[in-house]
Enzyme design. Structure first.
Site, PDB file in Angstrom:
ATOM      1  N   GLN A   1      -2.140   0.853 -11.474  1.00 52.79           N
ATOM      2  CA  GLN A   1      -2.695  -0.115 -10.534  1.00 52.79           C
ATOM      3  C   GLN A   1      -2.057  -0.049  -9.151  1.00 52.79           C
ATOM      4  OE1 GLN A   1      -2.509  -4.004 -12.322  1.00 52.79           O
ATOM      5  NE2 GLN A   1      -0.331  -3.909 -12.745  1.00 52.79           N
ATOM      6  N   LEU A   2      -0.738   0.169  -9.063  1.00 59.88           N
ATOM      7  CA  LEU A   2      -0.100   0.244  -7.749  1.00 59.88           C
ATOM      8  C   LEU A   2      -0.491   1.521  -7.024  1.00 59.88           C
ATOM      9  CD1 LEU A   2       1.706  -0.750  -5.520  1.00 59.88           C
ATOM     10  CD2 LEU A   2       3.680   0.164  -6.768  1.00 59.88           C
TER      11      LEU A   2
ATOM     12  N   ILE B   1       7.837  12.851 -14.292  1.00 58.47           N
ATOM     13  CA  ILE B   1       9.118  12.607 -13.638  1.00 58.47           C
ATOM     14  C   ILE B   1      10.301  12.771 -14.584  1.00 58.47           C
ATOM     15  CG2 ILE B   1       8.096  11.103 -11.888  1.00 58.47           C
ATOM     16  CD1 ILE B   1       9.289   8.686 -13.375  1.00 58.47           C
TER      17      ILE B   1
ATOM     18  N   ALA C   1       6.142   4.374 -13.976  1.00 59.22           N
ATOM     19  CA  ALA C   1       7.116   3.592 -14.741  1.00 59.22           C
ATOM     20  C   ALA C   1       6.616   3.379 -16.160  1.00 59.22           C
ATOM     21  CB  ALA C   1       7.355   2.235 -14.086  1.00 59.22           C
ATOM     22  N   TYR C   2       7.553   3.132 -17.049  1.00 53.21           N
ATOM     23  CA  TYR C   2       7.228   2.672 -18.401  1.00 53.21           C
ATOM     24  C   TYR C   2       7.240   1.152 -18.318  1.00 53.21           C
ATOM     25  CZ  TYR C   2       7.355   2.226 -23.503  1.00 53.21           C
ATOM     26  OH  TYR C   2       7.050   1.914 -24.818  1.00 53.21           O
TER      27      TYR C   2
ATOM     28  N   THR D   1      11.754  -4.295 -10.527  1.00 54.86           N
ATOM     29  CA  THR D   1      11.206  -5.489 -11.162  1.00 54.86           C
ATOM     30  C   THR D   1      12.135  -6.699 -11.107  1.00 54.86           C
ATOM     31  OG1 THR D   1      10.453  -6.352 -13.330  1.00 54.86           O
ATOM     32  CG2 THR D   1      12.140  -4.663 -13.366  1.00 54.86           C
TER      33      THR D   1
ATOM     34  N   TYR E   1      13.327  -3.176 -21.215  1.00 54.78           N
ATOM     35  CA  TYR E   1      12.598  -2.809 -20.000  1.00 54.78           C
ATOM     36  C   TYR E   1      13.425  -3.116 -18.759  1.00 54.78           C
ATOM     37  CZ  TYR E   1       9.303  -3.320 -16.133  1.00 54.78           C
ATOM     38  OH  TYR E   1       8.681  -3.245 -14.909  1.00 54.78           O
TER      39      TYR E   1
ATOM     40  N   TRP F   1       5.131  -9.628 -11.729  1.00 54.54           N
ATOM     41  CA  TRP F   1       3.831 -10.131 -12.190  1.00 54.54           C
ATOM     42  C   TRP F   1       2.674  -9.453 -11.452  1.00 54.54           C
ATOM     43  CZ3 TRP F   1       3.789 -16.079 -13.482  1.00 54.54           C
ATOM     44  CH2 TRP F   1       4.941 -16.408 -14.236  1.00 54.54           C
TER      45      TRP F   1
END
Length: 305
Positions: free
Chosen positions: A11-12, A36, A59-60, A100, A124, A149
């Site tokens: 999404q980003l 990566i 990212a995970y 995050t 995470y 979020w």
């Protein structure tokens, strides 16, 4: 100026591709094209693209699955970041990395400042914190952006999940005692563009004189319950939803998940706004804009079928 974006399809990354103007030469690569975790893959891609800036949107992010897949979470969120940092250092390019709010434990009652001591309470968060440090220990001009979020019209996120459930369930129960700030991925992408634009066009100069961490979310605060109510009300207003189903506030203890979440993870943006000159927008206003875009995209999709 050439920009390499990792995590294409997420999404980003999708929003970053949308917001970067034509004066930037943007190359976005998916995990299949640039893994990566594989240092050689990272080195090859950066050598081939020759970017001035790398934006790590890979990212995970499966918070609950990370509890049982710790190795994978750390491989992507730590080792992958370290690989990018070493490759960027060797190539002389800058790195913007997205982290995050989950690096904090949620025990504060006021918004977290950049220099507050992190203390993640799930795998995470721990993997993301180690990724931050893996980058800043290697790169002198790294930029780390903590956010929270995140949602958009792409991929899996809280907004899309709520809309789906509200169309199919007679009522919902949503956690009311976890507080944070919803963040539209498009707004986060706009902030990243603002930071990237500070890089002298076509020049190999540092974004910042030393590693810097920014806190960036939309403005305001909300519980997941507040967020869900806003999604319902705006969904009704825009014709996405047909009826306003009841939403019941419940404590997190009534909805146990594998990964513990911070009860309060609001990020303070005062320092970021002051140093960058970029201002936040309230989360409800951003949600309104996202749902307008979502409605328009849905109409276009229906017109094509």
């Amino acid at each position: 100026m050439k920009v390499l974006i990792t995590g294409k399809g997420g999404q980003l990354a999708t929003e970053l591709i949308k917001v970067f103007p034509n004066k930037f030469d943007v190359v976005a690569l998916s995990s299949h094209e640039l893994d990566i975790v594989d240092a050689e893959s990272v080195e090859r891609s950066i050598a081939a693209v020759k970017p001035a800036i790398v934006i790590n949107a890979a990212a995970y992010t499966a918070v609950d699955k990370a509890e049982d897949n710790q190795q994978r979470a750390f491989d992507v969120n730590y080792l992958g970041c370290e690989n990018l940092a070493h490759a960027c250092k060797a190539a002389g390019c800058s790195l913007i990395h997205v982290s995050t709010d989950f690096v904090f434990d949620g025990k504060k009652a006021t918004p977290y400042f950049v220099d507050d001591v992190p203390n993640p309470i799930n795998v995470y968060g721990a993997s993301k914190l180690r990724g931050e440090r893996g980058i800043t220990n290697v790169l002198e001009d790294a930029v780390v952006i903590r956010t929270a979020w995140v949602y958009s019209g792409t991929g899996n996120n809280f907004v899309k999940t709520m809309l789906s459930l509200m169309q199919n369930k007679p009522e919902l129960s949503v956690i009311c005692d976890q507080i944070g700030t919803p963040t539209w991925a498009n707004g986060l992408a706009q902030f990243i563009l603002h930071i990237a634009s500070k890089y002298g066009e076509g020049e190999r100069q540092s974004l910042v004189p030393k590693p810097v961490t920014y806190h960036w979310t939309d403005a305001g605060v909300a519980s997941w319950y507040d967020f869900a109510v806003a999604i319902r009300d705006l969904g009704i207003e825009k014709g996405i939803l047909k009826q306003a189903i009841p939403i019941n506030p419940i404590p997190a203890s009534q909805y146990p998940l594998p990964a513990e979440r911070p009860s309060f993870s609001v990020l303070d943006k005062t320092e970021t706004e002051g140093s960058t000159g970029f201002k936040t927008t309230h989360w409800r206003h951003q949600l309104d804009k996202m749902l307008d875009e979502y409605t328009e995209d849905s109409k276009l999709s229906e017109g094509k079928t």
